[in-house]
Motif scaffolding. Sequence first.
Motif, PDB file in Angstrom:
ATOM      1  N   THR A 200       0.838  -1.208   0.000  1.00  0.00           N
ATOM      2  CA  THR A 200       0.000   0.000   0.000  1.00  0.00           C
ATOM      3  C   THR A 200       0.867   1.251   0.000  1.00  0.00           C
ATOM      4  N   LEU A 201       1.967   1.210   0.767  1.00  0.00           N
ATOM      5  CA  LEU A 201       2.896   2.342   0.801  1.00  0.00           C
ATOM      6  C   LEU A 201       3.535   2.557  -0.560  1.00  0.00           C
ATOM      7  N   VAL A 202       4.006   1.489  -1.200  1.00  0.00           N
ATOM      8  CA  VAL A 202       4.633   1.631  -2.524  1.00  0.00           C
ATOM      9  C   VAL A 202       3.625   2.192  -3.525  1.00  0.00           C
ATOM     10  N   ASN A 203       2.388   1.694  -3.498  1.00  0.00           N
ATOM     11  CA  ASN A 203       1.348   2.211  -4.400  1.00  0.00           C
ATOM     12  C   ASN A 203       1.130   3.709  -4.172  1.00  0.00           C
ATOM     13  N   ALA A 204       1.129   4.122  -2.899  1.00  0.00           N
ATOM     14  CA  ALA A 204       0.915   5.538  -2.578  1.00  0.00           C
ATOM     15  C   ALA A 204       2.070   6.389  -3.081  1.00  0.00           C
ATOM     16  N   VAL A 206       4.143   5.603  -5.575  1.00  0.00           N
ATOM     17  CA  VAL A 206       4.180   5.555  -7.042  1.00  0.00           C
ATOM     18  C   VAL A 206       3.027   6.343  -7.646  1.00  0.00           C
ATOM     19  N   GLY A 207       1.893   6.368  -6.931  1.00  0.00           N
ATOM     20  CA  GLY A 207       0.731   7.094  -7.435  1.00  0.00           C
ATOM     21  C   GLY A 207      -0.198   6.249  -8.273  1.00  0.00           C
ATOM     22  N   GLU A 208      -0.059   4.936  -8.176  1.00  0.00           N
ATOM     23  CA  GLU A 208      -0.974   4.038  -8.878  1.00  0.00           C
ATOM     24  C   GLU A 208      -0.966   2.684  -8.184  1.00  0.00           C
ATOM     25  N   ASP A 209      -1.976   1.845  -8.501  1.00  0.00           N
ATOM     26  CA  ASP A 209      -2.088   0.526  -7.874  1.00  0.00           C
ATOM     27  C   ASP A 209      -1.170  -0.463  -8.584  1.00  0.00           C
ATOM     28  N   ARG A 210       0.124  -0.353  -8.299  1.00  0.00           N
ATOM     29  CA  ARG A 210       1.097  -1.225  -8.944  1.00  0.00           C
ATOM     30  C   ARG A 210       1.140  -2.600  -8.277  1.00  0.00           C
ATOM     31  N   MET A 211       0.901  -2.643  -6.953  1.00  0.00           N
ATOM     32  CA  MET A 211       1.000  -3.895  -6.199  1.00  0.00           C
ATOM     33  C   MET A 211      -0.383  -4.364  -5.746  1.00  0.00           C
ATOM     34  N   ASN A 304       3.191   3.013  10.182  1.00  0.00           N
ATOM     35  CA  ASN A 304       2.024   3.090   9.300  1.00  0.00           C
ATOM     36  C   ASN A 304       0.713   3.070  10.102  1.00  0.00           C
ATOM     37  N   LYS A 305      -0.363   3.443   9.419  1.00  0.00           N
ATOM     38  CA  LYS A 305      -1.726   3.464   9.980  1.00  0.00           C
ATOM     39  C   LYS A 305      -1.822   4.474  11.130  1.00  0.00           C
ATOM     40  N   TRP A 306      -1.087   5.579  10.994  1.00  0.00           N
ATOM     41  CA  TRP A 306      -1.032   6.585  12.051  1.00  0.00           C
ATOM     42  C   TRP A 306      -2.369   7.316  12.190  1.00  0.00           C
ATOM     43  N   ALA A 340      -0.211   5.183   4.823  1.00  0.00           N
ATOM     44  CA  ALA A 340      -0.112   4.834   3.404  1.00  0.00           C
ATOM     45  C   ALA A 340      -1.477   4.896   2.739  1.00  0.00           C
ATOM     46  N   MET A 341      -2.522   4.484   3.464  1.00  0.00           N
ATOM     47  CA  MET A 341      -3.865   4.443   2.888  1.00  0.00           C
ATOM     48  C   MET A 341      -4.362   5.847   2.535  1.00  0.00           C
ATOM     49  N   SER A 342      -4.153   6.799   3.440  1.00  0.00           N
ATOM     50  CA  SER A 342      -4.623   8.166   3.187  1.00  0.00           C
ATOM     51  C   SER A 342      -3.516   9.073   2.644  1.00  0.00           C
TER      52      SER A 342
END
Length: 455
Positions: A200-204, A206-211, A304-306, A340-342
């Motif tokens: 989720t962090l990598v996707n955030a 990168v700016g797209e749903d890569r994983m 994460n998930k702060w 990462a989610m937000s």
Amino acid sequence: MTPKIAIVGRPNVGKSTLFNRLTGTRAALVSDLPGLTRDRKEGEADLGGHMLNIVDTAGLEEATEGSIPDRMRRQTEAAIETADLVLFVIDARDGVTATDETFARTVRASGRPVVLVANKCEGRRADEGFYEAFRLGLGEPVAISAEHGLGLIDLERDALAALGLEPKPHHRDDKDGDGAEKERPLRVAIVGRPNAGKSTLVNALVGEDRMITGPEPGLTRDTVSSDITWSGRAIRLFDTAGLRRKAKVTDLAEKLSTSDTVRAIRFAEVVVLLIDAERGIEHQDLTIADLATEEGRAFVIAVNKWDVVEDKQQILKGLTSKVADGLSQVPGVAVVPISAMSEKGLDKLLKAIVRAAEIWNRRVPTHELNRWLGEALARHAPPAPSGRRLKIRYVTQPSTRPPTFVAFCSRPEAVPKTYLKYLTNSLRTAFGLPGVPIRFNLRKGDNPFASKGRR
């Protein structure tokens, strides 16, 4: 006339790999088979804006007169005689061999300027061999990995200095393996326990749903790279499989994933340990952190998930305290709360990653190091085991990535670990080296450069 640099050393130490790396070509054959190179091969390399001739030579071996190895050796000796500079290469993983010592004498006798190159220094296995290299009498070794492109900037600096050349202004130091001038991406491995939110962090970032992401732990099996640019800096992110305790890893696919993650840690420059704010930092997190610091990587902790944490100040204080206790060998590790989610706190995380990489690459001038050493010894004198005062005479920094220091001491085996820790912490504070491993080693002997000066 264009200066000529000869690369010499015994067989299979990586001379041809270094030749290819410096020239930006694949002109020299490379293999684990020793003795593959027989003839001299020449190419051009751009070092610091200067075009230089590089000569790849056959491995130096003791051989009977008239044999092929003897003829190869004569070719190498001829290359040394016509060179303006000799790069004497050893394999740091093998340490200094009798053959290295024999041919180091040959190189010294030639009277040519020499830069000692300790190759294959990408892991801890090479440390002892690197320090052994001092005894060859060829000056301070340069730690590199020709295969992985590590330490080449240090090698370029020392080679130009030995030739009496200065890097030209605006010259780009980093080159890729094909010789095109461009900045090499900063390699960042995202690691942690399963389901901490790495993908989720990598996707955030990168700016797209890569994983693929989801609530099920263990979705990621392969280490996958993604390239981003932040504030003009190229960064290559490696999303890795979650690491569990070894006793719980039974599935073959998970075993393969785990070994792939460990490999990613070893070849990363910065390791980001991602922990779940709701679960806090656990023993397995500290085990992963120990692995990263043992490998000498720069290190950042992301929480994460702060966004779901209620008492943020209290939780952060507790986490920081646990990190300080559990990672006392690397005080000052950055702890960055994120979601990462937000997509909150990502800029702060990237800033901490880049700063950790800068500290990891920091080089301290030798004169400043020895001024610090004098002050540190004056504040807290070395102990006197058995009534004999220990003498620490000189300190130098042979390499970066991580910052590595060598001090020359009368009896290194007698220095207590507590005093070595005092010196390490004092050095870390004096030169601003928080959050990265520091390797501080003691070697027996006087100042190795007292009589001959800098190369």
